[in-house]
Design a protein around this motif. Structure first.
Motif, PDB file in Angstrom:
ATOM      1  N   ASP A   1       0.882  -1.163   0.033  1.00 48.28           N
ATOM      2  CA  ASP A   1       0.056   0.002   0.065  1.00 48.28           C
ATOM      3  C   ASP A   1       0.827   1.393   0.046  1.00 48.28           C
ATOM      4  O   ASP A   1       0.575   2.369  -0.801  1.00 48.28           O
TER       5      ASP A   1
ATOM      6  N   ARG B   1      -5.632  -0.868   2.099  1.00 47.81           N
ATOM      7  CA  ARG B   1      -4.656  -0.841   2.892  1.00 47.81           C
ATOM      8  C   ARG B   1      -4.144  -2.321   3.470  1.00 47.81           C
ATOM      9  O   ARG B   1      -5.036  -3.003   3.550  1.00 47.81           O
TER      10      ARG B   1
ATOM     11  N   ARG C   1      -1.499  -4.999  -5.711  1.00 48.10           N
ATOM     12  CA  ARG C   1      -2.050  -4.502  -4.281  1.00 48.10           C
ATOM     13  C   ARG C   1      -2.344  -5.639  -3.297  1.00 48.10           C
ATOM     14  O   ARG C   1      -2.424  -5.469  -1.974  1.00 48.10           O
TER      15      ARG C   1
END
Length: 418
Positions: free
Chosen positions: A226, A239, A394
């Motif tokens: 992140d 996150r 991610r």
């Protein structure tokens, strides 16, 4: 940029298109995924200059070097998901890669065991999922066959996956790095990325050892996905909420009581597989991991460690608190097991009763990078975003190591389409 959560495209892994011009690609992250992407670039796009940037003084220092070494067969993943597609492809690629380079690869097999009738609904659903995913050699077996395969295990039913394997992922990572360097790429250690700046159509990667101007940036930063992702694409979500997975090592003669792997039936509401028994390629037997909130993204010691920056980042994220409200009971149970070796083993002894507290010692821990959305949902699938000269991984939890060579091919396809 749009997230890629759907099934993987069909590709010819060995196609080598002639490059139209010489480009430079910077890969951030020296774990197995970053090196797999770098190696795939050198194979698929000859003439491309590849530079891998790793902040540690060695490769595979984080998730790659602190996992259980399992090569998953695809039992758990939602059919049609990116995980299911890339795990199946990745398992075959990892197997072939290990055979080609004389790296450890042992198909010791896995039992996923139900010990209580209340688990049978989840067990049946898991069998359907594994069957739809084409897990090779999968069989449903009863108590007698459980004992034939694992004489010291108990259960009322099990799924036997004979092709589930174990390997040495750090060794694979080092071999990938060797190939990158032999192809003319650079692997730079002790090089921390501190910023990324646009330079017309190119990007300048700012590091502690100098700057690198590249045509494309690929972020494979794992536990820092992140933070590094925000540097290159500005996206604030999801996150990373880190979960610490602690292991016990079985000592003495009882480490030979388990031949392969013995797993519980997982709870589909939670992304962790539960405490299980796993052989290691070095001959040892481990129990674990559990899953407790980590207050240090890179805290691998026997005891938990507090990193104020990491803890503050977790506690400041609204998604963490929403997740905690949903899963707090599971969290309390995991913390209890972390604090007490006896409590930890109570879960494990449901499957192999003969291994008790006197037969184990505390080992190290791993930390899992779990992406959490602002609404508190835990991202279950791989999440890869791409566009504008940037590709950012991610969310790449297990089975990312198993899938690494397939993820690399998928990422390079997206770079080519950008």
């Amino acid at each position: 940029m749009s997230p890629a959560y759907g099934p993987a495209p069909t590709w010819d892994h060995d196609r080598v298109p002639a490059p139209t011009n010489e480009q430079t690609v910077g890969v951030v992250g020296g774990g197995i995924l970053g090196l797999a992407v770098a190696r795939e670039l050198t194979r698929r796009r000859p003439g491309t200059k590849v530079v891998v940037l790793e902040k540690e003084d060695r490769l595979a220092a984080h998730q790659t070097g602190h996992n259980s070494g399992v090569v998953h067969a695809g039992i758990y993943y939602r059919p049609g998901s990116l995980k299911a597609e890339l795990c199946a492809r990745g398992r075959a690629l990892i197997r072939d890669y290990c055979l080609e380079h004389d790296l450890p690869y042992v198909e010791c097999g896995k039992l996923v065991v139900a010990v209580d009738p209340a688990e049978m609904g989840r067990f049946d659903l898991l069998e359907r999922t594994a069957t739809e995913n084409g897990v090779p050699g999968l069989r449903r077996i009863g108590p007698d066959e459980i004992r034939d395969i694992e004489p010291h295990a108990t259960g009322i039913a099990a799924l036997h996956s004979p092709r589930t394997a174990i390997t040495d992922y750090p060794a694979i990572t080092r071999q990938l790095a060797k190939e990158v360097e032999e192809a003319g790429g650079a692997v730079l250690l002790s090089t921390t990325v501190t910023g990324v700046t646009a330079r017309g159509t190119r990007r300048e990667i700012v590091t502690t050892t100098g700057n690198h101007t590249v045509d494309h940036v690929v972020v494979c930063a794992g536990l820092q996905a992140d933070r590094l992702g925000r540097l290159v694409d500005g996206q604030q979500e999801p996150r990373i909420v880190p979960f610490r997975g602690e292991y016990l090592t079985v000592t003495g003669p009882k480490r030979d009581l388990v031949r392969g792997m013995v797993y519980p039936v997982p709870d589909p509401r939670y992304p962790f597989l539960g405490v299980h028994f796993t052989r290691r390629v070095g001959g040892g037997l481990e129990i674990g991991p559990n899953a407790v909130l980590a207050l240090d993204r890179e805290g691998y010691g026997v005891r938990p460690h507090l990193n104020l920056k990491d803890a503050a980042a977790t506690l400041a994220h609204p998604g963490f608190w929403r997740m905690a409200r949903t899963h707090w009971r599971t969290g309390v149970r995991e913390v209890r097991g972390s604090a007490s070796k006896r409590a930890y083993l109570r879960a494990a002894q449901r499957y192999v009763p003969e291994i008790g507290p006197a037969d184990v010692t505390r080992a190290g821990a791993g930390v899992r990078a779990q992406a959490v959305a602002r609404d508190g949902s835990l991202l279950d699938d791989f999440a890869i975003v791409s566009g504008g000269g940037v590709t950012s991984v991610r969310n790449a939890p297990s089975p990312a190591a198993t899938s690494s060579l397939a993820i690399a091919a998928y990422v390079v396809d997206r770079i080519s389409a950008d």
